[in-house]
Each structure stands twice: as structure tokens, then as C-alpha cells.
Motif scaffolding. Structure first.
Motif, PDB file in Angstrom:
ATOM      1  N   ALA A   1       0.827  -1.199   0.000  1.00 58.81           N
ATOM      2  CA  ALA A   1       0.000   0.000   0.000  1.00 58.81           C
ATOM      3  C   ALA A   1       0.866   1.257   0.000  1.00 58.81           C
ATOM      4  O   ALA A   1       2.014   1.244   0.467  1.00 58.81           O
ATOM      5  CB  ALA A   1      -0.919   0.005   1.216  1.00 58.81           C
ATOM      6  N   ASP A   2       0.295   2.333  -0.534  1.00 58.18           N
ATOM      7  CA  ASP A   2       1.028   3.599  -0.570  1.00 58.18           C
ATOM      8  C   ASP A   2       1.327   4.104   0.833  1.00 58.18           C
ATOM      9  O   ASP A   2       2.386   4.676   1.084  1.00 58.18           O
ATOM     10  CB  ASP A   2       0.204   4.651  -1.323  1.00 58.18           C
ATOM     11  CG  ASP A   2      -0.011   4.299  -2.785  1.00 58.18           C
ATOM     12  OD1 ASP A   2       0.796   3.520  -3.321  1.00 58.18           O
ATOM     13  OD2 ASP A   2      -0.987   4.791  -3.378  1.00 58.18           O
ATOM     14  N   ARG A   3       0.397   3.890   1.742  1.00 52.15           N
ATOM     15  CA  ARG A   3       0.572   4.356   3.113  1.00 52.15           C
ATOM     16  C   ARG A   3       0.119   3.271   4.086  1.00 52.15           C
ATOM     17  O   ARG A   3      -1.008   2.788   4.002  1.00 52.15           O
ATOM     18  CB  ARG A   3      -0.242   5.623   3.350  1.00 52.15           C
ATOM     19  CG  ARG A   3      -0.076   6.185   4.765  1.00 52.15           C
ATOM     20  CD  ARG A   3      -0.875   7.455   4.934  1.00 52.15           C
ATOM     21  NE  ARG A   3      -0.683   8.010   6.270  1.00 52.15           N
ATOM     22  CZ  ARG A   3      -1.377   9.040   6.743  1.00 52.15           C
ATOM     23  NH1 ARG A   3      -2.307   9.623   6.007  1.00 52.15           N
ATOM     24  NH2 ARG A   3      -1.149   9.494   7.963  1.00 52.15           N
ATOM     25  N   VAL A   4       0.998   2.888   4.965  1.00 52.35           N
ATOM     26  CA  VAL A   4       0.696   1.853   5.955  1.00 52.35           C
ATOM     27  C   VAL A   4       0.556   2.511   7.320  1.00 52.35           C
ATOM     28  O   VAL A   4       1.502   3.131   7.826  1.00 52.35           O
ATOM     29  CB  VAL A   4       1.806   0.777   5.987  1.00 52.35           C
ATOM     30  CG1 VAL A   4       1.480  -0.267   7.058  1.00 52.35           C
ATOM     31  CG2 VAL A   4       1.953   0.126   4.620  1.00 52.35           C
ATOM     32  N   LEU A   5      -0.620   2.380   7.890  1.00 48.99           N
ATOM     33  CA  LEU A   5      -0.901   2.940   9.210  1.00 48.99           C
ATOM     34  C   LEU A   5      -0.538   1.905  10.267  1.00 48.99           C
ATOM     35  O   LEU A   5      -1.069   0.794  10.276  1.00 48.99           O
ATOM     36  CB  LEU A   5      -2.384   3.312   9.317  1.00 48.99           C
ATOM     37  CG  LEU A   5      -2.887   4.301   8.265  1.00 48.99           C
ATOM     38  CD1 LEU A   5      -4.413   4.365   8.278  1.00 48.99           C
ATOM     39  CD2 LEU A   5      -2.289   5.679   8.492  1.00 48.99           C
ATOM     40  N   ARG A   6       0.370   2.263  11.154  1.00 52.70           N
ATOM     41  CA  ARG A   6       0.874   1.326  12.136  1.00 52.70           C
ATOM     42  C   ARG A   6       0.041   1.395  13.405  1.00 52.70           C
ATOM     43  O   ARG A   6      -0.193   2.475  13.942  1.00 52.70           O
ATOM     44  CB  ARG A   6       2.352   1.602  12.406  1.00 52.70           C
ATOM     45  CG  ARG A   6       3.220   1.153  11.231  1.00 52.70           C
ATOM     46  CD  ARG A   6       4.561   1.838  11.193  1.00 52.70           C
ATOM     47  NE  ARG A   6       5.427   1.216  10.207  1.00 52.70           N
ATOM     48  CZ  ARG A   6       5.377   1.480   8.902  1.00 52.70           C
ATOM     49  NH1 ARG A   6       4.513   2.349   8.440  1.00 52.70           N
ATOM     50  NH2 ARG A   6       6.200   0.871   8.061  1.00 52.70           N
ATOM     51  N   VAL A   7      -0.377   0.206  13.855  1.00 48.97           N
ATOM     52  CA  VAL A   7      -1.269   0.091  15.011  1.00 48.97           C
ATOM     53  C   VAL A   7      -0.573  -0.723  16.094  1.00 48.97           C
ATOM     54  O   VAL A   7      -0.192  -1.876  15.868  1.00 48.97           O
ATOM     55  CB  VAL A   7      -2.593  -0.598  14.623  1.00 48.97           C
ATOM     56  CG1 VAL A   7      -3.552  -0.606  15.811  1.00 48.97           C
ATOM     57  CG2 VAL A   7      -3.231   0.085  13.419  1.00 48.97           C
ATOM     58  N   ALA A   8      -0.416  -0.150  17.264  1.00 47.09           N
ATOM     59  CA  ALA A   8       0.209  -0.853  18.389  1.00 47.09           C
ATOM     60  C   ALA A   8      -0.830  -1.692  19.117  1.00 47.09           C
ATOM     61  O   ALA A   8      -1.961  -1.248  19.345  1.00 47.09           O
ATOM     62  CB  ALA A   8       0.836   0.149  19.350  1.00 47.09           C
TER      63      ALA A   8
END
Length: 345
Positions: free
Chosen positions: A41-48
Motif C-alpha cells: 500500500a502507498d501508506r501503511v498505518l501502524r497500530v500498536a
């Protein structure tokens, strides 16, 4: 579509309107620890996240990421970091605030440290069922103002997930009344409310990160902990604390939090896709909980756990002073709590 979906959409949409003038964080993709994502993906949102990969919340969020990547034509994806990879929950809240990571799933009591009004949904014996909790805590008419209250501090609550029904488990024997906890150190989430709750239940509440609990009980630093059956079984705590007593004292939520600037950076179509997939994830997580609880209990029993009922009324009566004290501190807390309780009637 369930009632939860449009409610979450309204919550997220209202959040974007609220933060449109905020400057917290950067709104740019985070690179947690310099690690490369496997997503295209162009942007990966990181989730803790602080639990393992087989936890319902991990599964629901991971699948949400897959759907999000598809519905945004590869513009957005989620990468969920399990097992406290990015730190204990309190640390990940601060990382979200700083914009170092995009999102984190954290236990409800932690947000009391930033706004005491969140205690309204963390009090013992508040919710009657998983559905009651899910519907009320994703209803913007009840929670919208509260969930936006920390935007200026870099924290916005996107929605509430079911966090299970918590009970006490110990290394030394079953608990049936508050007297059985006398002099015992029991791990709780870092929250003054939870520490006081454990004191009224008869023991000593000891805050500690989830990743340290196994060793602490094994070494005798702790005498037990309190959590739901999935965590108890999944983290193999039956091996060192085989007595699980159904106090069922808490059903507080876990919140998906985000730096407000992340929402502000979405296009309209990305926001719409995110709303839809989050609502689906909340529903799926609830279904997974129901499916996995019986399996978790069976697995814990196979590992040597003994499950027992307690004198629930004795614990309810012991905790009642805490509930009344918290409700009397703020008209906002009492109003929020009363709305939730009324929805169950």
C-alpha cells in the motif's frame, strides 16, 4: 448493516470536523523502529497492540487492513504490531500523541489518566452484555464529545471494541469472597480507579505491563491478576495461576485511538472507506469473542486451570462505594454513566 456501522461513521466524521484546525502530529506515515512493512500500500498505518496474533482484536484489525487496502485501491493499509512490540499500552498512547505511530488499541482505564471523565465507562458492573457495551460506546449521541476531548493533546478515540469480561485469577487457590484476596498482590491496569477497586475487593492492586505478568506471578512478585478468559488462556497464565474465579467485575472497553492529524490527512473517499471498515471490524471482533471464549476456557482447563463461581453480590457490595464516589465527582461522569445504564433497560 448493523446500527453500529452508521454510529461509528458519525463518530469518525465528526472527529475530522473537530480536528480540521488542529496541528498535533505530522499526519505523515510513521516508520516504527525503522521497520519495513510487508504491505504494498502507498501508506501503511501502524497500530500498536499488546496481545498475540490469535486475539480477536488483532484478527479483526488485521482483516480491516486487508479490506481497507482493497477499498482504497492500495492507498491505505493497516499493520498491527502485536505482543507489545511497540511498547506497553501507556507508552503507545504517548507514541500516538507524538505522531511516531498512527494508532494504538488501549484499555479504557488508561485514558482516565488524560481525562478523568472516561471513568464513566470503566466502573464495575456497568454493562449487561457485549451488545449493550458495543452499541452504547459507539453511539455519537453518548460519546462524541468525550471521544474528542483529547484532540488537542494528540489523542482521538475512533471507536470502542469489546475487551472481554474480567475476573480474578490466582496462584494460591480459588477466590470466592473478598476475604480470599486479603494481603494478595493482583495485577491491574495502570489506573487509580482499578487500584482502588482491587483494594475494595480485598487485595492490593499492582499496575504492571502485560508482558511482565507471567514472570511476576511465577516468581511470587504477584499473587495473581485480573483479566478475561481469552487473555488468561492466550498468555498461558494457567501455568502459573491455575485458579480462575468468576468475579466478572469489569467489562470495560478497549479504544482504538489515533493522532487527529492522521484523520485530517485522509481524502474524503479514504475517510469513507475507513469508517466502513472500522465499523465492520468492531462487529467482527464481537463475533470472534463469542466464538473463542469457550475454546479458551477448554484450553486453559487442559493446561490445569480450575474455574469457579464466586459470591458475586459480596463483590458487588464491596465495590459499590467506589462506583458512588466516582459518579459523585462529576456531573459529566454521572450523566454518561446514566445514559449507558438507561440504554440497557
Amino acid at each position: 448493516m448493523s446500527a453500529t456501522a452508521p454510529r461509528i461513521a458519525a463518530l469518525v466524521g465528526a472527529a475530522v470536523l473537530t480536528v480540521s484546525g488542529c496541528s498535533a502530529g505530522t499526519g505523515s506515515p510513521a516508520t516504527a523502529g525503522g521497520e519495513e512493512s510487508g504491505s504494498s500500500a502507498d501508506r501503511v498505518l501502524r497500530v500498536a497492540f499488546n496481545q498475540p496474533e490469535d486475539h480477536p482484536q488483532y484478527i479483526a484489525l488485521d482483516r480491516m487492513g486487508d479490506r481497507l487496502a482493497e477499498s482504497t485501491d492500495g492507498a491505505l493499509d493497516l499493520e498491527v504490531y502485536p505482543n507489545e512490540t511497540l511498547g506497553a499500552q501507556r507508552e503507545t498512547v504517548e507514541l500516538v500523541q507524538a505522531g511516531t505511530i498512527d494508532m494504538a488499541l488501549v484499555a479504557g482505564p488508561l485514558l482516565e489518566n488524560f481525562n478523568p471523565d472516561f471513568v464513566a465507562f470503566n466502573l464495575p458492573f456497568t454493562f449487561t452484555s457485549q451488545e449493550h457495551q458495543r452499541e452504547t460506546l459507539n453511539d455519537p449521541e453518548i460519546v462524541s464529545e468525550l471521544y474528542s476531548s483529547l484532540d488537542d493533546e494528540g489523542i482521538h478515540v475512533l471507536g470502542a471494541f469489546h475487551g472481554g469480561v474480567r475476573s480474578v485469577y490466582t496462584s494460591y487457590g480459588p477466590v470466592t469472597t473478598p476475604e480470599d484476596l486479603a494481603g494478595k498482590k493482583i495485577r491491574v491496569i495502570e489506573s487509580d480507579t482499578n487500584i482502588e477497586m482491587l483494594r475494595l475487593m480485598g487485595g492490593t492492586g499492582t499496575p504492571m505491563g502485560q508482558g511482565e505478568v507471567y514472570t511476576a506471578i511465577q516468581s511470587g512478585v504477584l499473587d495473581g491478576a485480573e483479566n478475561n478468559p481469552l487473555v488468561y488462556s492466550g498468555l498461558k497464565h494457567a501455568e502459573i495461576a491455575p485458579y480462575y474465579s468468576y468475579t466478572k467485575h469489569l467489562m470495560f472497553p478497549d479504544y482504538l485511538i489515533v493522532n487527529p492529524s492522521v484523520l485530517e490527512s485522509f481524502t474524503d473517499s479514504q475517510l469513507e472507506a475507513f469508517q466502513e471498515e472500522l465499523a465492520a471490524a468492531v462487529e467482527e471482533e464481537g463475533q470472534l469473542w463469542e466464538e473463542q471464549v469457550s475454546e479458551a476456557v477448554a484450553a486453559a482447563e487442559a493446561a490445569g486451570a480450575q474455574f469457579n463461581d464466586v459470591d458475586e453480590e459480596a463483590f458487588r457490595a464491596a465495590i459499590e462505594p467506589l462506583v458512588e464516589e466516582q459518579l459523585s465527582r462529576s456531573d459529566t461522569v454521572r450523566a454518561l454513566h446514566e445514559q449507558v445504564v438507561a440504554a440497557a433497560e
